[in-house]
Design an enzyme around this catalytic site. Sequence first.
Site, short mmCIF file in Angstrom:
data_model
loop_
_atom_site.label_atom_id
_atom_site.label_comp_id
_atom_site.label_asym_id
_atom_site.label_seq_id
_atom_site.Cartn_x
_atom_site.Cartn_y
_atom_site.Cartn_z
N ASP A 88 0.82 -1.22 0.00
CA ASP A 88 0.00 0.00 0.00
C ASP A 88 0.85 1.26 0.00
O ASP A 88 0.47 2.27 -0.58
CB ASP A 88 -0.94 0.03 1.22
CG ASP A 88 -2.03 -1.04 1.11
OD1 ASP A 88 -2.09 -1.73 0.07
OD2 ASP A 88 -2.83 -1.17 2.07
N ARG A 113 15.17 1.56 -15.78
CA ARG A 113 14.07 0.68 -16.19
C ARG A 113 13.01 0.69 -15.10
O ARG A 113 13.29 0.36 -13.95
CB ARG A 113 14.57 -0.75 -16.43
CG ARG A 113 13.46 -1.75 -16.70
CD ARG A 113 14.02 -3.12 -17.03
NE ARG A 113 12.98 -4.11 -17.26
CZ ARG A 113 12.62 -5.07 -16.38
NH1 ARG A 113 13.22 -5.15 -15.21
NH2 ARG A 113 11.67 -5.93 -16.68
N HIS A 158 4.27 -5.37 -15.56
CA HIS A 158 5.09 -6.09 -14.58
C HIS A 158 4.14 -6.63 -13.49
O HIS A 158 4.24 -6.27 -12.33
CB HIS A 158 6.17 -5.17 -14.01
CG HIS A 158 7.33 -5.88 -13.36
ND1 HIS A 158 8.63 -5.70 -13.73
CD2 HIS A 158 7.37 -6.77 -12.33
CE1 HIS A 158 9.44 -6.45 -12.98
NE2 HIS A 158 8.69 -7.10 -12.12
N GLU A 203 8.70 -11.18 -17.65
CA GLU A 203 8.69 -12.57 -17.20
C GLU A 203 7.32 -13.25 -17.29
O GLU A 203 6.72 -13.59 -16.26
CB GLU A 203 9.18 -12.67 -15.75
CG GLU A 203 10.58 -12.15 -15.51
CD GLU A 203 11.08 -12.44 -14.10
OE1 GLU A 203 10.28 -12.87 -13.25
OE2 GLU A 203 12.28 -12.24 -13.84
N ASN A 346 16.21 -11.71 -17.62
CA ASN A 346 16.36 -11.60 -16.17
C ASN A 346 17.00 -12.88 -15.67
O ASN A 346 16.47 -13.98 -15.90
CB ASN A 346 15.00 -11.44 -15.48
CG ASN A 346 14.35 -10.10 -15.75
OD1 ASN A 346 14.92 -9.24 -16.42
ND2 ASN A 346 13.15 -9.91 -15.22
N TYR A 348 18.97 -14.71 -12.20
CA TYR A 348 19.32 -14.60 -10.78
C TYR A 348 20.18 -15.74 -10.26
O TYR A 348 21.12 -15.53 -9.53
CB TYR A 348 18.05 -14.51 -9.94
CG TYR A 348 17.37 -13.17 -10.08
CD1 TYR A 348 17.76 -12.10 -9.28
CD2 TYR A 348 16.37 -12.96 -11.02
CE1 TYR A 348 17.16 -10.86 -9.41
CE2 TYR A 348 15.77 -11.72 -11.16
CZ TYR A 348 16.18 -10.67 -10.35
OH TYR A 348 15.60 -9.44 -10.49
N GLU A 417 17.36 -7.62 -15.63
CA GLU A 417 17.45 -7.76 -14.18
C GLU A 417 18.55 -8.76 -13.82
O GLU A 417 18.68 -9.80 -14.46
CB GLU A 417 16.14 -8.29 -13.56
CG GLU A 417 14.99 -7.33 -13.61
CD GLU A 417 13.71 -7.93 -13.00
OE1 GLU A 417 13.79 -8.87 -12.19
OE2 GLU A 417 12.63 -7.44 -13.37
C1 GBH Z 1 12.05 -11.10 -10.79
O1 GBH Z 1 11.43 -12.31 -10.79
C2 GBH Z 1 10.98 -10.05 -10.87
O2 GBH Z 1 10.90 -9.53 -12.18
C3 GBH Z 1 11.12 -8.96 -9.86
O3 GBH Z 1 9.91 -8.25 -9.78
C4 GBH Z 1 11.53 -9.54 -8.54
O4 GBH Z 1 11.56 -8.57 -7.53
C5 GBH Z 1 12.90 -10.13 -8.72
O5 GBH Z 1 12.91 -11.07 -9.74
C6 GBH Z 1 13.44 -10.81 -7.48
O6 GBH Z 1 12.68 -11.92 -7.12
O7 GBH Z 1 10.16 -19.98 -9.05
O8 GBH Z 1 9.35 -21.79 -7.77
O9 GBH Z 1 11.57 -20.99 -7.38
C7 GBH Z 1 12.09 -13.39 -10.24
C8 GBH Z 1 11.06 -14.43 -10.07
C9 GBH Z 1 9.71 -15.63 -8.69
C10 GBH Z 1 12.02 -16.17 -8.84
C11 GBH Z 1 9.54 -16.53 -7.54
C12 GBH Z 1 11.85 -17.07 -7.67
C13 GBH Z 1 10.43 -18.38 -6.37
C14 GBH Z 1 9.55 -19.55 -6.56
N1 GBH Z 1 11.05 -15.12 -8.82
N2 GBH Z 1 10.52 -17.58 -7.57
S1 GBH Z 1 10.19 -20.64 -7.77
#
Ligand code: GBH
Length: 523
Positions: A88, A113, A158, A203, A346, A348, A417
């Site tokens: 919020d 971005r 998004h 995504e 993206n 990670y 990302e």
């Molecule tokens: C990105 O998504 C997003 O675009 C962003 O908004 C977010 O803040 C950022 O990453 C960090 O998370 O997929 O079963 O392992 C990343 C997507 C979604 C990856 C949830 C990890 C955890 C459950 N994320 N996922 S699983």
Amino acid sequence: MQSSSVVVLGSAILLYGLSWPCDARGSDAYGLDSGLSNYSFPENFILGVSTAAFQIEGAWNEGGRGESIWDKFLHEHPTYTPDNSSADVAADSYHRFKDDVRIIRDLGVSTYRLSISWSRILPNGTDNYINAEGVQYYRNLFDELAKYNITPMVTLFHWDLPQMFMDLGGWTNPEMVDYFEDYARVAFNLFGDVVKIWTTINEPHQHCYNGYGTDYFAPALESYGVGEYLCDHYILLAHARVYHLYDREFRPKYKGKIGITLDAFWADPLDPTKEEDREAAERYMMMNLARYANPIYSAEGDYPAVVRARINTISQLQGFPRSRLPYFTAQEIEDLRGSSDFFGLNHYTTFLMTPSRMEKGWRVPSSDHDTGVRLSQNPAWPKPGAEWFSVYPPGFRKTINWITQKYGTKVPIIVTENGLSDFGGIKDYARVSYFNKYMYQMLLAMYEDGCNVQGYFAWTLMDDFEWKDGYVSKFGIYHVDFTSPERTRTPKLSALNYREIVRTRRINFDYIVPPKTASSNHI
Ligand code: GBH
């Protein structure tokens, strides 16, 4: 600890001749960890920083904004996040966007971005009413960025769908393609003069899998193996429609670029000496990245044949009258093919893959079950924050190479990302190290493997609402004080480090080094 997994990787390549253009051998697979990087970012390479509207703006019901699926979901499920939080207020960027621009300036990046909140511009979702106050907010933000020569890169979607559409089935409703086009036209008309890089969707995989295929994200439909594929299907078609809208009606006068952002974990075989694990890793990439990328970036278009065959067969065995994976028409295949000026990526983390017919927690049907792969991570990899997140820098280079192998070098990759999850603290040495190592892997992919990467955006500018993890998992390079009404932004060490990378266009692994007894990662 790091070198042992590198050895495994190296031997896999030597023994089985996996033909990466990327030749990540020996200790070099991790790249440097001291000194100055031998490679630097080319002059025209974009270095930027990313955010998303719902995660930072707050003001969910101010300035005429309409309700989104995430507002409704969080309000109805106050204990969904571990800290019982909502977005919020979040970082209050709706009121404090000038603070955002100030810290973006401090970083020295050329590009920011961000995403537009659909329901701030079109509170009803539909374009029959445009909310002037919402329009003014983004206009003010773009003006403020322009003052300092910062280029906006804007995501249209998004994840914060106007609630009204959800009541009609959200992205499982084919009509969404038209409604998304209507919204995009409004956005292009309003902001096309200043926004020269657009992304349609952030995504689709994470949105549809977690939101439609499970209960992990809003709207938590739990339509395992059915709704998630419908969501994917229409979201891809909506993307293509909007690409062509821009191409036809707006590109001639505005000369901008437009593309999509896909997410990719890297999939390594659990045991690289096992053929079945190597197959499982490739299958994971095909099911979870190529399913989205092939229709857009491959020469032939459409869902990959292996994905089509697998879901068709499993659907049939399960007694479905037709495949749970919908079909594109010939025209739709054409519309999707080539519908992106860049490959927004993206990335990670990395998972290790081994085949599995069934795991605890899988539903039947589901995309997890269709993929048939059990995921794990190497316990030796650092795990500084969220449950799903561990640090394995070479996975980034391999992801970039995998994309390049499949889709070539013609369409540039823009990393939209990349960043690290921890539990907070300004002395974020783990994040400094993550950025240094991951960005170095990207440089290796560019200079040693010939991959065409043209931009990189750190996720994320500042601590924000991290979806399922509320405010517990942090990705910001600026700390946000969520207890103060001002939501004060303070640079973490990773912000200083990123600023130095942006300034020198190189990575200096010695710029910030943790003290020998690093125990104080708390503010
Ligand atoms: C990105 O998504 C997003 O675009 C962003 O908004 C977010 O803040 C950022 O990453 C960090 O998370 O997929 O079963 O392992 C990343 C997507 C979604 C990856 C949830 C990890 C955890 C459950 N994320 N996922 S699983």
